[in-house]
Design a protein around this motif. Structure first.
Motif, PDB file in Angstrom:
ATOM      1  N   UNK A  83      97.898   4.016  19.662  1.00  0.00           N
ATOM      2  CA  UNK A  83      96.508   4.556  19.466  1.00  0.00           C
ATOM      3  C   UNK A  83      96.091   4.266  17.969  1.00  0.00           C
ATOM      4  N   UNK A  84      96.915   4.351  17.172  1.00  0.00           N
ATOM      5  CA  UNK A  84      96.708   4.007  15.763  1.00  0.00           C
ATOM      6  C   UNK A  84      97.642   2.778  15.181  1.00  0.00           C
ATOM      7  N   UNK A  85      97.318   1.610  15.524  1.00  0.00           N
ATOM      8  CA  UNK A  85      98.298   0.422  15.223  1.00  0.00           C
ATOM      9  C   UNK A  85      98.495   0.334  13.680  1.00  0.00           C
ATOM     10  N   UNK A  86      97.595   0.950  12.991  1.00  0.00           N
ATOM     11  CA  UNK A  86      97.691   0.737  11.461  1.00  0.00           C
ATOM     12  C   UNK A  86      98.968   1.564  10.902  1.00  0.00           C
ATOM     13  N   UNK A  87      99.787   2.388  11.843  1.00  0.00           N
ATOM     14  CA  UNK A  87     100.701   2.895  11.443  1.00  0.00           C
ATOM     15  C   UNK A  87     101.699   1.967  10.672  1.00  0.00           C
ATOM     16  N   UNK A  88     102.249   2.242   9.615  1.00  0.00           N
ATOM     17  CA  UNK A  88     103.516   1.537   8.878  1.00  0.00           C
ATOM     18  C   UNK A  88     104.110   2.463   7.903  1.00  0.00           C
ATOM     19  N   UNK A  89     105.142   1.851   7.334  1.00  0.00           N
ATOM     20  CA  UNK A  89     105.844   2.580   6.257  1.00  0.00           C
ATOM     21  C   UNK A  89     104.990   2.549   4.960  1.00  0.00           C
ATOM     22  N   UNK A  90     105.057   3.584   4.047  1.00  0.00           N
ATOM     23  CA  UNK A  90     104.486   3.468   3.051  1.00  0.00           C
ATOM     24  C   UNK A  90     103.038   3.928   2.787  1.00  0.00           C
ATOM     25  N   UNK A  91     102.380   4.206   1.704  1.00  0.00           N
ATOM     26  CA  UNK A  91     100.959   4.397   1.646  1.00  0.00           C
ATOM     27  C   UNK A  91     100.176   3.363   2.086  1.00  0.00           C
ATOM     28  N   UNK A  92      98.806   3.764   2.671  1.00  0.00           N
ATOM     29  CA  UNK A  92      98.073   2.898   3.246  1.00  0.00           C
ATOM     30  C   UNK A  92      97.342   1.753   2.180  1.00  0.00           C
ATOM     31  N   UNK A  93      97.220   2.200   0.757  1.00  0.00           N
ATOM     32  CA  UNK A  93      97.016   1.321  -0.103  1.00  0.00           C
ATOM     33  C   UNK A  93      97.993  -0.076  -0.169  1.00  0.00           C
ATOM     34  N   UNK A  94      99.051   0.286   0.145  1.00  0.00           N
ATOM     35  CA  UNK A  94     100.117  -0.590  -0.077  1.00  0.00           C
ATOM     36  C   UNK A  94     100.339  -1.790   1.197  1.00  0.00           C
ATOM     37  N   UNK A  95      99.600  -1.412   1.972  1.00  0.00           N
ATOM     38  CA  UNK A  95      99.866  -2.336   3.417  1.00  0.00           C
ATOM     39  C   UNK A  95      98.594  -2.687   3.924  1.00  0.00           C
ATOM     40  N   UNK A  96      98.755  -3.681   4.560  1.00  0.00           N
ATOM     41  CA  UNK A  96      97.374  -4.220   5.259  1.00  0.00           C
ATOM     42  C   UNK A  96      96.671  -3.040   6.180  1.00  0.00           C
ATOM     43  N   UNK A  97      95.590  -2.771   6.189  1.00  0.00           N
ATOM     44  CA  UNK A  97      94.812  -1.850   7.181  1.00  0.00           C
ATOM     45  C   UNK A  97      93.809  -2.766   7.784  1.00  0.00           C
ATOM     46  N   UNK A  98      94.066  -3.458   8.885  1.00  0.00           N
ATOM     47  CA  UNK A  98      92.977  -4.115   9.706  1.00  0.00           C
ATOM     48  C   UNK A  98      92.890  -3.642  11.110  1.00  0.00           C
ATOM     49  N   UNK A  99      91.602  -3.326  11.491  1.00  0.00           N
ATOM     50  CA  UNK A  99      91.586  -2.861  12.973  1.00  0.00           C
ATOM     51  C   UNK A  99      91.908  -3.879  13.847  1.00  0.00           C
ATOM     52  N   UNK A 100      92.489  -3.613  15.013  1.00  0.00           N
ATOM     53  CA  UNK A 100      92.685  -4.505  16.135  1.00  0.00           C
ATOM     54  C   UNK A 100      91.364  -4.840  16.796  1.00  0.00           C
ATOM     55  N   UNK A 101      91.306  -5.884  17.481  1.00  0.00           N
ATOM     56  CA  UNK A 101      90.109  -6.358  18.186  1.00  0.00           C
ATOM     57  C   UNK A 101      89.597  -5.361  19.038  1.00  0.00           C
ATOM     58  N   UNK A 102      90.491  -4.547  19.814  1.00  0.00           N
ATOM     59  CA  UNK A 102      90.039  -3.382  20.693  1.00  0.00           C
ATOM     60  C   UNK A 102      89.401  -2.211  19.819  1.00  0.00           C
ATOM     61  N   UNK A 103      90.027  -1.938  18.761  1.00  0.00           N
ATOM     62  CA  UNK A 103      89.299  -0.820  17.732  1.00  0.00           C
ATOM     63  C   UNK A 103      87.880  -1.465  16.973  1.00  0.00           C
ATOM     64  N   UNK A 104      87.937  -2.581  16.709  1.00  0.00           N
ATOM     65  CA  UNK A 104      86.887  -3.343  16.113  1.00  0.00           C
ATOM     66  C   UNK A 104      85.456  -3.045  17.277  1.00  0.00           C
ATOM     67  N   UNK A 105      85.816  -3.418  18.463  1.00  0.00           N
ATOM     68  CA  UNK A 105      84.844  -3.196  19.517  1.00  0.00           C
ATOM     69  C   UNK A 105      84.471  -1.594  19.872  1.00  0.00           C
ATOM     70  N   UNK A 106      85.242  -0.562  19.543  1.00  0.00           N
ATOM     71  CA  UNK A 106      84.945   0.663  19.779  1.00  0.00           C
ATOM     72  C   UNK A 106      83.963   1.196  18.680  1.00  0.00           C
ATOM     73  N   UNK A 107      84.524   0.508  17.426  1.00  0.00           N
ATOM     74  CA  UNK A 107      83.513   0.764  16.207  1.00  0.00           C
ATOM     75  C   UNK A 107      82.185   0.365  16.455  1.00  0.00           C
ATOM     76  N   UNK A 108      82.046  -0.979  16.694  1.00  0.00           N
ATOM     77  CA  UNK A 108      80.688  -1.584  17.150  1.00  0.00           C
ATOM     78  C   UNK A 108      79.926  -0.756  17.906  1.00  0.00           C
ATOM     79  N   UNK A 109      80.641  -0.138  19.071  1.00  0.00           N
ATOM     80  CA  UNK A 109      79.751   0.607  19.905  1.00  0.00           C
ATOM     81  C   UNK A 109      79.680   1.897  19.375  1.00  0.00           C
ATOM     82  N   UNK A 110      80.295   2.454  18.375  1.00  0.00           N
ATOM     83  CA  UNK A 110      80.075   3.836  17.754  1.00  0.00           C
ATOM     84  C   UNK A 110      80.416   3.822  16.485  1.00  0.00           C
TER      85      UNK A 110
END
Ligand SMILES: [Zn+2]
Length: 207
Positions: A83-110
């Motif tokens: 549901x949140x593919x941005x999950x990963x080890x370490x704090x968010x600033x130390x890793x790439x946070x990029x929305x998946x294509x389906x998440x970008x679609x949801x955000x474009x709509x909302x």
């Protein structure tokens, strides 16, 4: 996602904003994961909306844990990393946070819901009061503004792009930290009158 069930996109876009701002996913027992979203304890409406969004996005029972000054909304599922593919080890600033294509679609709509979620987590609406001398008299003016502080450049990019989409003007300033083991913090602000009025139509002060 993995189950092919329909998604409450409105609730998802809001919860994604909360998650990107103040959420964590950690491995729990037996292949499950714990989603934890930190909310200021004083904002009881916000805590309630966080709980109802979690329920709307996934059929789990969220529970809360009280910490000094903050209420943590938590829920256990095997599927948080889907549901949140941005999950990963370490704090968010130390890793790439990029929305998946389906998440970008949801955000474009909302887009408004994502923006709300982000400002509800790491942001605020504050009022600057300034005093000006006008024809021999002190006059007081109030300038409301929205600001959002975060250490992840990627999250600032997501917010900035989404604000562009709704037509809100913003500015981002990075303040270098002097403290060891601390990250530079970027503060994005929306201060232009029209843009503040636009955000007021769907965010407003936290409560
Ligand atoms: Zn899954």
């Amino acid at each position: 996602m993995c189950a092919g069930a329909p998604l409450d996109e409105n609730a998802y876009a809001y919860l994604l904003g909360l998650y990107l701002g103040d959420g964590h996913i950690v491995r729990a027992r037996k292949g499950t994961y714990l989603l934890a979203i930190y909310c200021s304890a004083i904002y009881t409406d916000l805590v309630e909306e966080c709980r109802s969004s979690v329920r709307a996005v996934f059929p789990v029972k969220p529970f809360t844990r009280e910490k000094p000054g903050c209420t943590v909304v938590q829920a256990v599922s095997k599927h948080w990393p889907c549901i949140f593919p941005q999950h990963g080890p370490g704090p968010k600033h130390s890793r790439l946070i990029k929305l998946d294509a389906w998440q970008q679609e949801v955000v474009r709509a909302h887009p408004q819901q994502l923006i709300r979620g982000l400002f509800h987590s790491d942001g605020c609406r504050a009022t600057n009061r300034v005093r000006r001398m006008v024809s021999g008299e002190w006059k007081y003016y109030e300038y409301p503004r929205y600001s959002f502080s975060n250490t992840s450049k990627d999250i600032h990019t997501i917010l900035g792009d989404t604000l562009d989409q709704v037509g809100a003007k913003w500015k981002l300033v990075w303040v270098p930290t002097k403290a060891a083991h601390h990250q530079d913090t970027g503060t994005l602000s929306v201060a232009k009158r029209d843009s503040v009025a636009l955000l007021d139509t769907f965010i407003g002060p936290k409560s």
